[in-house]
Motif scaffolding. Structure first.
Motif, PDB file in Angstrom:
ATOM      1  N   ILE A 124       4.098   7.882  -7.083  1.00  7.56           N
ATOM      2  CA  ILE A 124       3.656   7.083  -5.938  1.00  7.56           C
ATOM      3  C   ILE A 124       4.849   6.705  -5.062  1.00  7.56           C
ATOM      4  O   ILE A 124       5.938   6.443  -5.563  1.00  7.56           O
ATOM      5  N   GLY A 125       4.626   6.676  -3.748  1.00  4.46           N
ATOM      6  CA  GLY A 125       5.695   6.263  -2.847  1.00  4.46           C
ATOM      7  C   GLY A 125       5.166   5.940  -1.465  1.00  4.46           C
ATOM      8  O   GLY A 125       3.974   6.118  -1.179  1.00  4.46           O
ATOM      9  N   PRO A 126       6.039   5.484  -0.565  1.00  3.98           N
ATOM     10  CA  PRO A 126       5.633   5.224   0.819  1.00  3.98           C
ATOM     11  C   PRO A 126       5.191   6.511   1.512  1.00  3.98           C
ATOM     12  O   PRO A 126       5.625   7.605   1.155  1.00  3.98           O
ATOM     13  N   GLU A 127       4.337   6.379   2.490  1.00  3.13           N
ATOM     14  CA  GLU A 127       3.795   7.529   3.224  1.00  3.13           C
ATOM     15  C   GLU A 127       4.900   8.443   3.741  1.00  3.13           C
ATOM     16  O   GLU A 127       4.793   9.670   3.677  1.00  3.13           O
ATOM     17  N   ALA A 128       5.972   7.863   4.257  1.00  8.49           N
ATOM     18  CA  ALA A 128       7.030   8.662   4.874  1.00  8.49           C
ATOM     19  C   ALA A 128       7.715   9.596   3.882  1.00  8.49           C
ATOM     20  O   ALA A 128       8.323  10.593   4.286  1.00  8.49           O
ATOM     21  N   GLU A 169       0.844  -1.187   0.000  1.00 10.63           N
ATOM     22  CA  GLU A 169       0.000   0.000   0.000  1.00 10.63           C
ATOM     23  C   GLU A 169       0.887   1.247   0.000  1.00 10.63           C
ATOM     24  O   GLU A 169       1.666   1.479   0.919  1.00 10.63           O
ATOM     25  N   LEU A 170       0.758   2.036  -1.048  1.00  5.43           N
ATOM     26  CA  LEU A 170       1.546   3.251  -1.218  1.00  5.43           C
ATOM     27  C   LEU A 170       0.611   4.451  -1.347  1.00  5.43           C
ATOM     28  O   LEU A 170      -0.610   4.298  -1.429  1.00  5.43           O
ATOM     29  N   VAL A 171       1.189   5.637  -1.380  1.00  4.91           N
ATOM     30  CA  VAL A 171       0.406   6.875  -1.442  1.00  4.91           C
ATOM     31  C   VAL A 171       0.604   7.537  -2.804  1.00  4.91           C
ATOM     32  O   VAL A 171       1.740   7.651  -3.288  1.00  4.91           O
TER      33      VAL A 171
END
Length: 364
Positions: free
Chosen positions: A335-339, A313-315
């Protein structure tokens, strides 16, 4: 009208029939943008005035995809170009929030004391006719903040947002939205071999380090001073993905504590890791399986073993709805990780008053 028709509403008129479209929105930018173009064979008629679009720089514009409004803002430019065979007319513009990027922050009031983040942002945006929508719980933390002379509103916002780890971006109505990362969820997953047309990622690890150390100091007061408060406060985190010795030391500004140094070190490690994994995907069409447009700040499940995502699950940080004569209707998503998209944590400044014989010297 189809669900892919792009309409510009300007001065009570609607303009359609664009041959090229590029509309972008994202959570790490505070103004959406659009760029549309219509191309006609020339001369198709003897009346050259028919080729002109009655749109003027500075006009208020609404941009719709089908019946979905995706932007409210202003026309920035109306380029024209031609050659021996054709003439092209374009319209470029950005969200109402563009003035927060371009213009200096108001200096009255230049100092904010005991105000929440939403209250300060609303005061800064109000002179530009930009509404502020806060989707985060009203903070109980009261903030002291001062405008730096000559800085833009966006620059002031960037300093403010880290105080409460909040994002600022615009919505389809041209309002400035305060929100956290990934508050919505996409209906359709991104799956290699199904809807992913192409993908790309820099996978750049040059900004990652085997250990990140954050060091700072805590100032003393009338009752708390000496070696304990003036000595260094240090926190270190390790990144196991970096195999060789690559240390980074960061100085924490302001009054530091072990907790704030540790939080900064953890942020730096996670943020740099997230940035290195950011990937751009292109899919056919502008809408998901349920008919809704792809949107920024959605969480999306990605299955792409080439990029190393196994139902991860990515953002969605940025969405660009595109139309051209080569690929037709496509959506490009960053798209990438939340952090990767969290604001850098900052320390709120605390102001102290001098102790007198009639008070206990507390903060206010």
């Amino acid at each position: 009208m189809t669900d892919h028709d792009v309409t510009l509403r300007v001065n009570g008129k609607e303009f359609t029939g664009w041959m090229r479209v590029n509309i972008s929105a994202g959570i790490d930018r505070i103004a959406r943008s659009f760029d549309v173009e219509i191309t006609r064979q020339w001369p198709r008629s003897g009346n050259l005035a028919e080729l002109d679009l009655p749109v003027v720089e500075g006009d208020l514009v609404e941009v719709l995809i089908g019946t979905d409004k995706v932007m409210t803002g202003y026309v920035d430019a109306t380029p024209l170009r031609y050659d021996a065979s054709q003439i092209s007319a374009s319209v470029h513009g950005r969200s109402k929030t563009e003035d927060l990027i371009d213009c200096s922050a108001p200096t009255q009031p230049g100092q904010f004391t005991n105000r929440s983040l939403a209250q300060i942002v609303t005061t800064l945006a109000q002179p530009f006719g930009v509404n502020v929508v806060s989707n985060t719980p009203e903070s109980s933390t009261l903030t002291s903040f001062q405008i730096d002379y000559g800085e833009t509103v966006e620059e002031a916002l960037n300093r403010l947002l880290g105080l409460e780890q909040v994002l600022a971006f615009d919505d389809a109505e041209g309002a400035l939205v305060l929100d956290t990362v990934g508050t919505k969820k996409a209906v359709t997953a991104l799956v290699l071999g199904e809807n992913i047309m192409n993908a790309g990622s820099q996978r750049d690890y040059s900004d990652r380090f085997s250990e990140i150390t954050v060091t700072g100091q805590r100032a003393g007061s009338d009752d708390d001073y000496g070696a304990t408060t003036n000595s260094k406060i240090t926190a270190t985190v390790n990144d196991a993905a970096v195999k060789r010795f690559r240390p980074l030391t960061i100085k924490q500004c302001g009054n530091a504590t072990l907790a704030t140094c540790k939080a900064r070190a953890q942020y730096e490690k996670a943020h740099r890791e997230g940035q290195s994994l950011e990937t751009t995907y292109t899919v056919q069409g502008w809408r998901q399986g349920n008919g809704q447009l792809w949107q920024p700040n959605q969480r999306v499940v990605v299955w792409d073993p080439v990029m190393g995502f196994n139902n991860t699950e990515l953002v969605v940080a940025e969405v660009t709805w595109q139309l051209d004569d080569k690929s037709g209707f496509t959506t490009q998503m960053r798209i990438g990780p939340e952090a990767a998209y969290m604001p850098e944590p900052k320390l709120a400044k605390r102001h102290r008053r001098k102790k007198t014989s009639d008070d206990d010297g507390g903060d206010f």
